[in-house]
Design a protein around this motif. Structure first.
Motif, PDB file in Angstrom:
ATOM      1  N   LYS A  29     -67.452 -71.085  63.425  1.00  0.00           N
ATOM      2  CA  LYS A  29     -68.084 -72.210  63.044  1.00  0.00           C
ATOM      3  C   LYS A  29     -67.203 -73.393  63.090  1.00  0.00           C
ATOM      4  CE  LYS A  29     -71.214 -72.138  59.774  1.00  0.00           C
ATOM      5  NZ  LYS A  29     -72.137 -72.337  58.563  1.00  0.00           N
ATOM      6  N   PHE A  30     -67.701 -74.533  63.841  1.00  0.00           N
ATOM      7  CA  PHE A  30     -66.847 -75.818  63.975  1.00  0.00           C
ATOM      8  C   PHE A  30     -67.647 -77.003  63.561  1.00  0.00           C
ATOM      9  CE2 PHE A  30     -68.402 -75.737  68.224  1.00  0.00           C
ATOM     10  CZ  PHE A  30     -68.638 -76.983  68.358  1.00  0.00           C
ATOM     11  N   MET A  31     -66.930 -78.135  63.229  1.00  0.00           N
ATOM     12  CA  MET A  31     -67.580 -79.403  63.156  1.00  0.00           C
ATOM     13  C   MET A  31     -66.736 -80.013  62.011  1.00  0.00           C
ATOM     14  SD  MET A  31     -71.169 -81.107  62.435  1.00  0.00           S
ATOM     15  CE  MET A  31     -71.598 -82.616  62.788  1.00  0.00           C
ATOM     16  N   TRP A  32     -66.537 -79.783  60.817  1.00  0.00           N
ATOM     17  CA  TRP A  32     -65.631 -80.226  60.075  1.00  0.00           C
ATOM     18  C   TRP A  32     -64.713 -79.164  59.685  1.00  0.00           C
ATOM     19  CZ3 TRP A  32     -71.026 -81.405  58.608  1.00  0.00           C
ATOM     20  CH2 TRP A  32     -71.178 -82.815  58.616  1.00  0.00           C
ATOM     21  N   GLY A  33     -63.806 -79.094  60.592  1.00  0.00           N
ATOM     22  CA  GLY A  33     -62.536 -78.053  60.490  1.00  0.00           C
ATOM     23  C   GLY A  33     -63.210 -76.981  61.630  1.00  0.00           C
ATOM     24  N   ILE A  34     -62.575 -75.849  61.271  1.00  0.00           N
ATOM     25  CA  ILE A  34     -62.863 -74.409  61.934  1.00  0.00           C
ATOM     26  C   ILE A  34     -62.959 -73.572  61.035  1.00  0.00           C
ATOM     27  CG2 ILE A  34     -60.775 -74.167  62.652  1.00  0.00           C
ATOM     28  CD1 ILE A  34     -61.790 -72.921  65.192  1.00  0.00           C
ATOM     29  N   ALA A  35     -63.875 -72.602  61.044  1.00  0.00           N
ATOM     30  CA  ALA A  35     -64.232 -71.544  60.125  1.00  0.00           C
ATOM     31  C   ALA A  35     -64.540 -69.941  60.673  1.00  0.00           C
ATOM     32  CB  ALA A  35     -65.300 -71.716  58.936  1.00  0.00           C
ATOM     33  N   LEU A  36     -64.021 -69.068  60.137  1.00  0.00           N
ATOM     34  CA  LEU A  36     -64.342 -67.674  60.502  1.00  0.00           C
ATOM     35  C   LEU A  36     -65.530 -67.247  59.598  1.00  0.00           C
ATOM     36  CD1 LEU A  36     -61.025 -65.888  60.816  1.00  0.00           C
ATOM     37  CD2 LEU A  36     -62.399 -66.757  62.627  1.00  0.00           C
ATOM     38  N   THR A  37     -66.650 -66.702  60.073  1.00  0.00           N
ATOM     39  CA  THR A  37     -67.764 -66.216  59.291  1.00  0.00           C
ATOM     40  C   THR A  37     -67.992 -64.897  59.428  1.00  0.00           C
ATOM     41  OG1 THR A  37     -69.541 -66.639  60.742  1.00  0.00           O
ATOM     42  CG2 THR A  37     -68.741 -68.681  59.647  1.00  0.00           C
ATOM     43  N   GLY A  38     -68.480 -64.374  58.296  1.00  0.00           N
ATOM     44  CA  GLY A  38     -69.078 -62.813  58.427  1.00  0.00           C
ATOM     45  C   GLY A  38     -70.661 -62.709  57.593  1.00  0.00           C
TER      46      GLY A  38
ATOM     47  N   VAL B  78     -70.083 -75.723  43.798  1.00  0.00           N
ATOM     48  CA  VAL B  78     -71.211 -75.107  44.342  1.00  0.00           C
ATOM     49  C   VAL B  78     -71.515 -75.705  45.553  1.00  0.00           C
ATOM     50  CG1 VAL B  78     -72.056 -73.993  42.147  1.00  0.00           C
ATOM     51  CG2 VAL B  78     -72.969 -76.322  42.917  1.00  0.00           C
ATOM     52  N   VAL B  79     -72.073 -74.861  46.443  1.00  0.00           N
ATOM     53  CA  VAL B  79     -72.805 -75.446  47.768  1.00  0.00           C
ATOM     54  C   VAL B  79     -73.971 -75.090  48.349  1.00  0.00           C
ATOM     55  CG1 VAL B  79     -71.817 -73.633  49.097  1.00  0.00           C
ATOM     56  CG2 VAL B  79     -72.040 -75.878  50.271  1.00  0.00           C
ATOM     57  N   ALA B  80     -74.817 -75.932  48.702  1.00  0.00           N
ATOM     58  CA  ALA B  80     -76.296 -75.632  49.220  1.00  0.00           C
ATOM     59  C   ALA B  80     -76.319 -75.624  50.784  1.00  0.00           C
ATOM     60  CB  ALA B  80     -77.404 -76.438  48.583  1.00  0.00           C
ATOM     61  N   MET B  81     -77.043 -74.933  51.352  1.00  0.00           N
ATOM     62  CA  MET B  81     -76.999 -75.048  52.761  1.00  0.00           C
ATOM     63  C   MET B  81     -78.518 -74.744  53.277  1.00  0.00           C
ATOM     64  SD  MET B  81     -77.952 -71.985  54.600  1.00  0.00           S
ATOM     65  CE  MET B  81     -77.042 -71.980  56.125  1.00  0.00           C
ATOM     66  N   ALA B  82     -78.689 -75.795  54.332  1.00  0.00           N
ATOM     67  CA  ALA B  82     -80.193 -75.272  55.339  1.00  0.00           C
ATOM     68  C   ALA B  82     -79.858 -75.560  56.595  1.00  0.00           C
ATOM     69  CB  ALA B  82     -81.002 -76.431  54.741  1.00  0.00           C
ATOM     70  N   GLY B  83     -80.478 -74.647  57.462  1.00  0.00           N
ATOM     71  CA  GLY B  83     -80.289 -74.623  59.031  1.00  0.00           C
ATOM     72  C   GLY B  83     -81.283 -74.039  59.820  1.00  0.00           C
ATOM     73  N   LEU B  84     -80.798 -73.757  60.914  1.00  0.00           N
ATOM     74  CA  LEU B  84     -81.601 -72.859  61.857  1.00  0.00           C
ATOM     75  C   LEU B  84     -80.756 -72.062  62.498  1.00  0.00           C
ATOM     76  CD1 LEU B  84     -83.763 -76.065  63.817  1.00  0.00           C
ATOM     77  CD2 LEU B  84     -84.796 -74.159  62.126  1.00  0.00           C
TER      78      LEU B  84
ATOM     79  N   SER C  66     -76.097 -71.238  65.700  1.00  0.00           N
ATOM     80  CA  SER C  66     -76.783 -71.829  64.370  1.00  0.00           C
ATOM     81  C   SER C  66     -76.213 -73.045  64.244  1.00  0.00           C
ATOM     82  CB  SER C  66     -76.303 -70.963  63.101  1.00  0.00           C
ATOM     83  OG  SER C  66     -74.886 -70.903  63.004  1.00  0.00           O
ATOM     84  N   ALA C  67     -77.041 -74.012  63.420  1.00  0.00           N
ATOM     85  CA  ALA C  67     -76.528 -75.509  63.041  1.00  0.00           C
ATOM     86  C   ALA C  67     -77.085 -75.453  61.702  1.00  0.00           C
ATOM     87  CB  ALA C  67     -77.508 -76.436  64.028  1.00  0.00           C
ATOM     88  N   ASP C  68     -76.275 -75.807  60.708  1.00  0.00           N
ATOM     89  CA  ASP C  68     -76.449 -75.991  59.525  1.00  0.00           C
ATOM     90  C   ASP C  68     -75.844 -77.181  58.701  1.00  0.00           C
ATOM     91  OD1 ASP C  68     -73.983 -74.985  58.548  1.00  0.00           O
ATOM     92  OD2 ASP C  68     -74.943 -73.137  59.411  1.00  0.00           O
TER      93      ASP C  68
ATOM     94  N   GLU D  55     -69.725 -83.335  53.780  1.00  0.00           N
ATOM     95  CA  GLU D  55     -68.781 -82.888  55.102  1.00  0.00           C
ATOM     96  C   GLU D  55     -68.510 -81.515  55.051  1.00  0.00           C
ATOM     97  OE1 GLU D  55     -65.419 -85.512  55.434  1.00  0.00           O
ATOM     98  OE2 GLU D  55     -66.685 -87.369  55.597  1.00  0.00           O
ATOM     99  N   SER D  56     -69.355 -80.634  55.270  1.00  0.00           N
ATOM    100  CA  SER D  56     -69.198 -79.387  55.358  1.00  0.00           C
ATOM    101  C   SER D  56     -70.622 -78.815  56.232  1.00  0.00           C
ATOM    102  CB  SER D  56     -69.403 -78.477  54.100  1.00  0.00           C
ATOM    103  OG  SER D  56     -69.106 -77.279  54.247  1.00  0.00           O
ATOM    104  N   GLY D  57     -70.579 -77.735  56.743  1.00  0.00           N
ATOM    105  CA  GLY D  57     -71.475 -76.967  57.794  1.00  0.00           C
ATOM    106  C   GLY D  57     -70.983 -76.978  59.111  1.00  0.00           C
ATOM    107  N   GLY D  58     -71.962 -77.255  59.986  1.00  0.00           N
ATOM    108  CA  GLY D  58     -71.578 -77.318  61.574  1.00  0.00           C
ATOM    109  C   GLY D  58     -72.436 -76.420  62.399  1.00  0.00           C
TER     110      GLY D  58
END
Length: 229
Positions: A97-106, A184-190, A202-204, A219-222
């Protein structure tokens, strides 16, 4: 990073084309069904005398047929709903995932509409330092029946991050060990799972609240791409 963004942009364009094709397919099926229903409408009965018992029987049979049989449109929609809701879009996935930095997801589905996702993010700040964060999310996900493979999702969970300061002339102002935060973090997306390929995009958006003095942050998600199993 530039090459990764180019690949993800191409995947996004392909996904948009796939969604557009799904919408056109639904419209074509709808139009075809309407034509078939119009052809199947009974023609007006003339003035010729018809025996009352037979007419009554025909009306009863027609009414029973209408109540027991589904139109092609209704049957197709009901079947699509059953297929989409019977199982999860995939069992597990790994990706970036990328936008605010780059991330690995599982991500792992433990129920047909509920999943857990772990995110390890890296974000560098030129001349200042780098931030590494880990987030655990519980997600609730449901299909959008009109477009095969498309889902909406919401979720929440805890996170922890550590900021390491870079050696500079300002080092005396910062703690040598860096600084940590948690909250804590919340998230919403497609999320869109390609029907004929083991790929999901995905986009969230993931707003967060830092309990260690940072307060609210947005500033999180992407944008993400995953390989599914």
């Amino acid at each position: 990073m530039r090459n990764l963004k180019s690949v993800l942009c191409l995947v996004a364009i392909f996904a948009a084309t796939e969604v557009s094709a799904q919408v056109k397919k639904v419209a074509t099926v709808k139009k075809s069904t309407q034509v078939q229903q119009k052809k199947a409408e009974p023609k007006p009965i003339g003035e010729a005398p018809v025996a009352e018992p037979k007419l009554s029987t025909a009306k009863v049979e027609l009414k029973e047929k209408e109540t027991t049989e589904l139109t092609p449109k209704a049957a197709g929609k009901e079947a699509a709903t059953i297929v989409n809701e019977a199982t999860a879009p995939y069992k597990a996935a790994i990706g970036v995932k990328f936008m605010w930095g780059i991330a690995l997801t599982g991500k792992y589905f433990f129920k047909k509409d509920q999943a857990l996702e772990a995110i390890l993010r890296y974000r560098g700040y030129s001349g200042l330092g780098k931030d590494i964060a880990i987030t655990a999310l519980y997600q609730y996900e449901k299909p959008i029946v009109e477009v095969a493979g498309l889902h909406w999702l919401v979720g929440a969970g805890p996170y922890y991050s550590h900021f390491s300061y870079k050696e500079s002339i300002y080092s005396s102002y910062y703690p040598s060990s860096g600084s940590s935060s948690y909250g804590v973090v919340a998230m919403a997306g497609l999320e869109f799972k390609f029907p004929k390929a083991p790929i999901a995009i995905s986009a969230d958006w993931m707003p967060a609240f830092d309990f260690n003095g940072g307060g609210f942050g947005a500033e999180s998600g992407g944008f993400g791409i995953k390989y599914t199993f």
